[in-house]
Design an enzyme around this catalytic site. Structure first.
Site, PDB file in Angstrom:
ATOM      1  CD  GLN A 172      -7.325  -4.612   3.990  1.00 16.01           C
ATOM      2  OE1 GLN A 172      -8.288  -5.278   4.366  1.00 16.01           O
ATOM      3  NE2 GLN A 172      -7.455  -3.362   3.590  1.00 16.01           N
ATOM      4  CG  ASP A 188       0.367  -2.731   6.147  1.00  9.97           C
ATOM      5  OD1 ASP A 188      -0.607  -2.875   6.911  1.00  9.97           O
ATOM      6  OD2 ASP A 188       0.329  -2.033   5.123  1.00  9.97           O
ATOM      7  CG  HIS A 228      -1.907   0.974   1.409  1.00  7.11           C
ATOM      8  ND1 HIS A 228      -1.654   2.274   1.770  1.00  7.11           N
ATOM      9  CD2 HIS A 228      -3.249   0.884   1.258  1.00  7.11           C
ATOM     10  CE1 HIS A 228      -2.802   2.943   1.830  1.00  7.11           C
ATOM     11  NE2 HIS A 228      -3.787   2.128   1.523  1.00  7.11           N
ATOM     12  CB  CYS A 244      -3.678   3.161  -1.592  1.00  6.27           C
ATOM     13  SG  CYS A 244      -4.842   4.465  -1.276  1.00  6.27           S
TER      14      CYS A 244
HETATM   15  C1  PLP Z   1      -2.541  -3.004   3.584  1.00  3.26           C
HETATM   16  C2  PLP Z   1      -2.857  -1.602   4.009  1.00  3.26           C
HETATM   17  N1  PLP Z   1      -1.882  -0.840   4.536  1.00  3.26           N
HETATM   18  C3  PLP Z   1      -2.115   0.412   4.949  1.00  3.26           C
HETATM   19  C4  PLP Z   1      -3.366   0.971   4.845  1.00  3.26           C
HETATM   20  C5  PLP Z   1      -3.599   2.367   5.341  1.00  3.26           C
HETATM   21  O1  PLP Z   1      -4.530   2.324   6.391  1.00  3.26           O
HETATM   22  P1  PLP Z   1      -5.149   3.664   7.004  1.00  3.26           P
HETATM   23  O2  PLP Z   1      -5.675   4.452   5.839  1.00  3.26           O
HETATM   24  O3  PLP Z   1      -6.229   3.169   7.919  1.00  3.26           O
HETATM   25  O4  PLP Z   1      -4.058   4.357   7.722  1.00  3.26           O
HETATM   26  C6  PLP Z   1      -4.406   0.234   4.280  1.00  3.26           C
HETATM   27  C7  PLP Z   1      -5.740   0.832   4.065  1.00  3.26           C
HETATM   28  O5  PLP Z   1      -6.445   0.483   3.152  1.00  3.26           O
HETATM   29  C8  PLP Z   1      -4.148  -1.097   3.868  1.00  3.26           C
HETATM   30  O6  PLP Z   1      -5.117  -1.854   3.347  1.00  3.26           O
END
Ligand code: PLP
Length: 418
Positions: free
Chosen positions: A213, A210, A133, A375
């Site tokens: 998900q 991370d 992401h 993203c």
């Molecule tokens: C794998 C992953 N990392 C990071 C994020 C960023 O999360 P947030 O926008 O809640 O900070 C997301 C959000 O869709 C995500 O799916």
């Protein structure tokens, strides 16, 4: 479509759904809402909404400050939330830092760990994967720009899983930080993060997972994963927005300098210099998101009250049904095919059709899906697409939701082909 044995019993599932007030609303006049965008943000059960309202109605005061009854109660509830998160991840409460979400957690680590490593980063590498992401790319690019470190990218195979062979080649004695996603938010594929973290450990690099998900679909044990940091957002786990977690190993957090300065993170402030609290408070400057922490704890307690194995089977069965519904259209292509490691998320493109047009036509029928780059621009480019449609499931997703999607997709593709 035939029924799959692992889908939850309809009556029990209906009572679970009834705990989510938003799911009973209509959209576009009289269309029942079919919510298939839980990977973007999940809906919230009454238990979470009530806990947050109850906090404001009964215990609202600033935490870690006032000596009065409300201040004490609010602090207890906030710290109880931290202990709940620690129990959920099987780590110590002192290792749980509340942030605004995954994005802030990653920026915090990049900033603070970046300061800790300082000029030693100049000839070092930071390793991520093609699946990341933007929140797990851009903070590292910024750190590379500041320090002269180099960003290295682990490639993926055709099933959307990162190559461990390539990871082993890239993670070497020059590597300072390895940061990888656990479940891809675009493909839904689960990554071998335990093995990647082991490679990082072998070369003395810090590892970050991370879990934005994955926490909602997999039971996570921070020690078992073997990472130094685990980051995620409350809003994807039936909790409120604006609250997230940066969980870090105690020995590492203790060495890291503050991220932001302000109230609550200090030990002593003098004009010459200030001294700081121990973690986790060192990383929580200012008034925190107290009701968010309380809501997040309620979400975790709610989730822990379910049979998580049964839930995983339910979500897996629905994911497979969504894959089948999409694959039934010859013009549709599942990104990363029908991957065995997929959890809760399916993305697809359709020949000659813009994903956004599919999203608009489905929305007109009450079916909410996500379209765009999710993203993950570099990942979409790698997969030969600039935009994709994504469906994602959660505990409350029903068989009827999948059938509604199947019918509305067929209708949308008929209209778009005409
Ligand atoms: C794998 C992953 N990392 C990071 C994020 C960023 O999360 P947030 O926008 O809640 O900070 C997301 C959000 O869709 C995500 O799916």
């Amino acid at each position: 479509m035939s029924s799959v044995a692992t889908i939850m019993d309809a009556q029990r599932h209906a009572s679970l759904r009834a705990e989510f007030p938003i799911l009973s609303r209509m959209v576009h006049g009289s269309k029942p809402l079919v919510y298939l965008d839980s990977a973007a943000t999940s809906q919230k059960p009454d238990a979470v909404l009530d806990a947050m309202m109850n906090f404001y109605r009964t215990s609202n005061a600033n935490v870690h400050r006032g000596g009065h009854v409300l201040g004490t109660e609010a602090t207890e509830r906030y710290e109880h939330a931290r202990a709940t998160v620690a129990g959920f991840l099987r780590c110590d409460a002192s290792e749980v830092v509340f942030t605004r979400g995954t994005t802030e957690s990653l920026n915090l680590i990049a900033s603070s760990l970046g300061q800790l490593l300082g000029s030693s980063l100049a000839n070092k590498s930071i390793v991520v994967s093609e699946l990341e992401h933007h929140a797990n790319i851009v903070p590292w690019q910024l750190l590379c720009e500041r320090t002269g470190a180099t960003l290295r990218v682990i490639t993926i195979d055709d099933h959307g899983v990162l190559s461990l062979e390539h990871a082993e080649q890239l993670i070497d004695e020059t590597t300072a930080i390895v940061s990888v996603v656990h479940v891809s938010n675009t493909l839904g594929t689960t990554q071998p993060v335990r093995e990647v973290c082991a490679h990082a450990r072998n070369v003395g690099a810090y590892s970050i997972v991370d879990a934005a998900q994955s926490v909602v679909h997999h039971a996570i044990d921070m020690r078992d994963l073997g990472c130094d940091f685990l980051v995620w957002s409350g809003h994807k786990l039936y909790g409120p927005t604006g609250i997230g977690v940066m969980c870090g190993r105690a020995e590492v957090l203790e060495k890291m300098p503050p991220y932001q300065g302000g109230g609550a993170m200090i030990d002593d402030v003098q004009w010459e210099r200030s001294t700081y609290q121990l973690p986790p408070l060192r990383f929580e400057a200012g008034t925190p998101n107290m009701e968010g922490a309380v809501g997040l704890a309620a979400a975790i307690t709610w989730l822990q009250g379910l049979d998580r194995e049964q839930l995983a089977a339910h979500e897996h069965a629905l994911t497979k049904r969504l894959e089948q519904a999409i694959a039934a259209h010859p013009s549709a292509r599942l990104l990363a095919g029908t991957s065995a490691s997929r959890t809760g998320i399916v993305s697809f493109v359709v020949d000659g059709v813009h994903a956004q047009d599919i999203g608009v036509l489905l929305d007109e029928q009450g079916v909410a899906i996500r379209t765009g780059h999710h993203c993950t621009m570099p990942l979409l480019r790698r997969l030969g697409a600039s935009s994709a449609a994504r469906v994602s499931v959660a505990a409350y997703t029903s068989e009827a939701d999948v059938v509604a999607f199947e019918q509305s997709l067929a209708k949308a593709l008929r209209i778009l082909a005409a």
